[in-house]
Write a protein that holds these residues in place. Structure first.
Motif, PDB file in Angstrom:
ATOM      1  N   CYS A  13       0.846  -1.202   0.000  1.00 45.96           N
ATOM      2  CA  CYS A  13       0.000   0.000   0.000  1.00 45.96           C
ATOM      3  C   CYS A  13       0.878   1.248   0.000  1.00 45.96           C
ATOM      4  N   CYS A  14       0.563   2.193  -0.903  1.00 48.46           N
ATOM      5  CA  CYS A  14       1.360   3.418  -0.989  1.00 48.46           C
ATOM      6  C   CYS A  14       0.606   4.602  -0.386  1.00 48.46           C
ATOM      7  N   CYS A  16      -2.274   6.084  -1.127  1.00 47.95           N
ATOM      8  CA  CYS A  16      -2.852   7.087  -2.033  1.00 47.95           C
ATOM      9  C   CYS A  16      -4.307   7.407  -1.703  1.00 47.95           C
ATOM     10  N   TYR A 134      -9.267  -0.393  -8.703  1.00 42.61           N
ATOM     11  CA  TYR A 134      -8.502   0.847  -8.879  1.00 42.61           C
ATOM     12  C   TYR A 134      -7.216   0.911  -8.060  1.00 42.61           C
ATOM     13  N   CYS A 135      -6.995  -0.036  -7.172  1.00 45.84           N
ATOM     14  CA  CYS A 135      -5.763   0.003  -6.363  1.00 45.84           C
ATOM     15  C   CYS A 135      -4.550  -0.049  -7.288  1.00 45.84           C
ATOM     16  N   PRO A 136      -3.696   0.985  -7.270  1.00 47.95           N
ATOM     17  CA  PRO A 136      -2.612   1.037  -8.254  1.00 47.95           C
ATOM     18  C   PRO A 136      -1.448   0.088  -7.962  1.00 47.95           C
ATOM     19  N   THR A 137      -1.377  -0.443  -6.738  1.00 44.55           N
ATOM     20  CA  THR A 137      -0.211  -1.270  -6.407  1.00 44.55           C
ATOM     21  C   THR A 137      -0.595  -2.708  -6.069  1.00 44.55           C
TER      22      THR A 137
ATOM     23  N   ASP B 285       7.468   2.812  -1.095  1.00 39.88           N
ATOM     24  CA  ASP B 285       6.954   3.749  -2.102  1.00 39.88           C
ATOM     25  C   ASP B 285       5.730   4.454  -1.540  1.00 39.88           C
ATOM     26  N   CYS B 288       1.175  10.629  -3.099  1.00 42.21           N
ATOM     27  CA  CYS B 288       0.395  11.754  -2.605  1.00 42.21           C
ATOM     28  C   CYS B 288      -1.075  11.362  -2.708  1.00 42.21           C
TER      29      CYS B 288
END
Lengths: 144, 613
Positions: A13-14, A16, A134-137, B285, B288
């Motif tokens: 998880c980043c 976002c 939609y989770c980008p990672t 990582d 924003c």
């Protein structure tokens, strides 16, 4: 055993918060984080050398417990299970907003929609959760 | 009637009068300027008297969102800070990402205007619709990280968003930044403006919502956008390395600044490249808010004298300025200096420049240990770098001189040091050696904020022929105009991974319900850019200020791929003024140019101030 659930890989998880935003958009048609059924806890100030990537950005979503304490405590029997996914659902017409289920939730993820005075929770988007999509990672995974 | 995106409200806070007002934003104004930077340019031109002292109560600080903040539009976590710069005396705008500004939207405001000066230190507490000024006497002197933690603790909510200044802003370091959790509105000294107003921080907790005008269209293009971002071949590289991915290619082209922009080759480059940084210090990582491309790198220094220090960063610019430009090839030292800059609240770009300049002065014997508080100020000394960062942030000893910026420091030192004082209009150059990429030189010379890479970078468009002046003015005008639009809707520059300008307009239309086509957009961009220029004209800036340091113009670069080159500025500049419709001798926009972009009132005012149009 429940059939389907969202599996979390917190280390990926980043932070976002896209999951919260798409959840709010899907369920309410606007962007309002207090109405998201999923939440990300962000803790980006590691103060020692032992910081773990599992603890920096942590998504929290309904575990789909079985038996489900929220369902069992509900005084008006507003809860049911989705026949497709076995997800715990709340009947918005039945819910009185008493908040007992929120107190009972072991994850602390159930919350009150203050505008409508009803409890809200993840419904797994009827088997195709938008947050996972939609989770980008790929920190969120949908397991059936 | 605003249909989506905007809240239509501006929060105006007069710190002298302790007055807090909510104003309505005129829909016509938003159509003409979009929001963010455009709106800021309009407001500051109208509201600021000419030639005020940037550190006086007469200056104002505008913290603005655009229509897309708070939505799921990719690459829109940033806010724009606009003010008159205490470093340059020009218009300035700084961008800050992270997780701060969406809460202002959710609280119901498109922006904040801060005026006057508080009697004693305060912070602004925006608790949804309730706005108060809180005592900050106990926070004065604290670093940005400490301030953030203390405010969250006293409010009793860890999710409150905080942007604050550190000791650098309090002491009006001319390039002080505003920091929100390691993300900075860094350039131009907005933090010093905040400090001059006795404003320590802004804390926000927004609980409301942001609407979208056309929901079905929004969902459709969102899906398209995510596919497009995923399909961009450069995206995985940027996720892995963030902005630092640029270090290797920049050095290969002779673009990394080395030892105060004296050469194009850095022998220690391998140690400060993205791969090396990732291996040595990166642990996670980070994105924003609402951004699908986590370019942020949470780092932890594992060994050496700074072990245990963590920060988000360093990024490309910081590696260039605190690294190679100071002759430093140790990523841990760069990370430590970066973390100190963030905690003290000073811009890493200007800081790296002013230290490198002082190092060159020291090596040339223009200053000695007597001037530097005993510091052996040689290129490559990590200890000197870290010590000086601390001294600048606190304005201690020699640091007090450095805190004035390269231009003023050079005037103080004298001895011909202005030949290698690397600034334009008083603002220090960013991490691009202009002799190796001449269009970026033209950008530095003409940017409305003084030297700044983020007001229309031409780096990518120039890669094929970086040394040729041919066509560079045209490329630059287009890039500057694109960034006017991006900074006003407020898209991050990383939106280039997956989105083009047409795609950005689609989001703008879906969210706001306004239509924006090619022609209208070009006019808006020209209007914004010309208005900022008019602000500077009113402050007395002319063509003679659109220059580069003598080193960039007269001293051939001694080695590297661009060996022997200087920036052929004059020819690019002539072409640039012609394309902009500005007078080629004075650099002042002509009346026709101003009227063509709907700025007749601005033309009239400049005339009134006796500028020849």
């Amino acid at each position: 055993m429940s059939k389907a659930k969202i599996v979390i890989h917190a280390e990926k998880c980043c932070g976002c918060r896209i999951c919260e935003l798409i959840c709010s958009l899907t369920h309410t048609g606007v962007f309002n984080l207090s109405k998201a059924r999923i939440r990300v806890c962000i803790q980006r100030t590691p103060s020692n050398k032992k910081i773990s990537p599992f603890l920096i950005d942590v998504p929290v979503v309904c575990e789909e417990c079985n038996p489900a304490p929220c369902m069992e405590i509900c005084p008006v029997e507003a809860f049911s299970r989705d026949p497709q996914t076995d997800a715990v659902l709340i009947d918005e017409d039945e819910c009185t907003g008493c908040g007992l289920c929120i107190e009972e939730c072991p994850e602390g993820i159930l919350r009150l929609d203050l505008d409508r005075n009803i409890a809200i929770k993840c419904d797994l988007c009827s088997g195709s959760p938008e947050c996972v999509k939609y989770c980008p990672t790929s920190a969120l995974d949908f397991k059936i | 009637m605003l249909k989506g995106g905007y809240t239509g409200k501006l929060l105006r806070i007069d710190l002298s009068k302790k007055e807090i007002i909510t104003e309505s934003l005129d829909e016509k104004l938003l159509e003409k300027y979009l929001g963010g930077r455009g709106l800021g340019a309009r407001l500051i031109f109208e509201e600021l008297a000419p030639k005020i002292d940037a550190l006086s109560p007469e200056n104002k600080l505008y913290i603005l969102t655009g229509p897309l903040q708070g939505t799921l539009t990719p690459f829109t976590p940033k806010c724009v800070v606009v003010s008159k710069s205490p470093l340059t005396g020009t218009f300035t705008r700084a961008l800050c990402g992270g997780h701060f500004i969406q809460d202002l939207k959710y609280a119901g405001y498109d922006g904040i205007v801060i005026e006057g000066k508080a009697e004693k230190p305060v912070y602004i507490w925006i608790d949804d619709t309730k706005v108060t000024l809180k005592d900050a006497t106990h926070l004065w002197g604290k670093t940005t990280g400490q301030t953030e933690r203390m405010i969250k603790k006293e409010i009793g909510d860890d999710t409150v968003k905080v942007a604050s200044i550190g000791p650098g802003g309090e002491r009006c370091v001319r390039f002080a930044s505003i920091i929100s959790s390691s993300r900075a509105a860094a350039r131009g000294g907005c933090g010093a403006v905040m400090g001059s107003k006795n404003l320590k921080a802004i804390a926000i907790r927004g609980k409301g919502e942001v609407k979208v005008a056309n929901l079905d269209l929004f969902k459709k293009i969102l899906e398209e956008a995510y596919l497009s971002i995923k399909a961009d071949p450069a995206a995985p590289f940027r996720i892995k390395y963030g902005t630092t991915g640029t270090v290797a290619i920049a050095h290969k082209m002779g673009i990394m600044p080395v030892r105060n922009y004296s050469t194009g080759v850095f022998e220690g480059i391998e140690n400060i490249k993205a791969e090396s940084m990732r291996e040595r210090i990166v642990i996670h990582d980070e994105s924003c808010f609402a951004c699908p491309l986590p370019c942020g790198k949470l780092s932890l220094i594992r060994e050496g004298p700074y072990a245990g220090t963590s920060l988000e960063g360093p990024q490309y610019e910081t590696i260039g300025l605190l690294g190679s430009n100071c002759g430093i090839d140790n990523i841990e030292t760069i990370a430590k200096a970066n973390q100190l800059c963030n905690e003290l609240g000073i811009d890493t770009i200007s800081t790296g420049n002013v230290i490198a300049f002082a190092m060159e002065c020291y090596e040339r014997g223009l200053i000695t240990k007597e001037d530097t508080d005993g510091i052996e100020l040689k290129f490559g000394s990590g200890k000197a770098l870290v010590e000086l960062v601390k001294k600048i942030g606190k304005r201690e000893g020699f640091g007090d001189r450095l805190a004035e910026g390269v231009k003023r420091l050079s005037t103080h030192i004298g001895g011909g040091s202005d030949d290698f004082a690397m600034h334009v209009k008083g603002q220090e150059l960013a991490s691009f050696e202009p002799r190796s990429i001449v269009g970026m030189g033209l950008l530095f010379a003409t940017a409305n904020t003084g030297a700044n890479h983020s007001l229309g970078p031409t780096f990518r468009q120039e890669m094929e022929n970086p040394l040729s002046p041919q066509g560079k003015a045209e490329i630059l005008v287009a890039a500057q105009n694109d960034y006017c639009l991006m900074d006003s809707m407020i898209f991050c520059s990383f939106s280039r991974y997956g989105l083009d300008m047409k795609f950005r307009f689609k989001f703008f239309s879906a969210v706001t319900g306004f239509n924006i086509g090619g022609v209208a957009a070009a006019e808006i961009a020209n209007r914004i850019y010309t208005l900022e220029r008019a602000f500077n004209v009113r402050e007395g800036f002319t063509r003679s200020d659109d220059s580069l340091p003598p080193r960039s113009l007269n001293e051939p670069i001694p080695e590297g791929p661009s060996k022997g080159n200087v920036v052929p500025l004059k020819e690019m500049l002539d072409e640039y003024y012609r394309l902009r419709g500005w007078d080629s001798e004075s650099g002042i926009p002509t009346r026709k140019t101003l009227e063509d972009v709907g700025l007749k009132d601005v033309a009239d005012e400049l005339k009134e101030q006796r500028y020849n149009l």
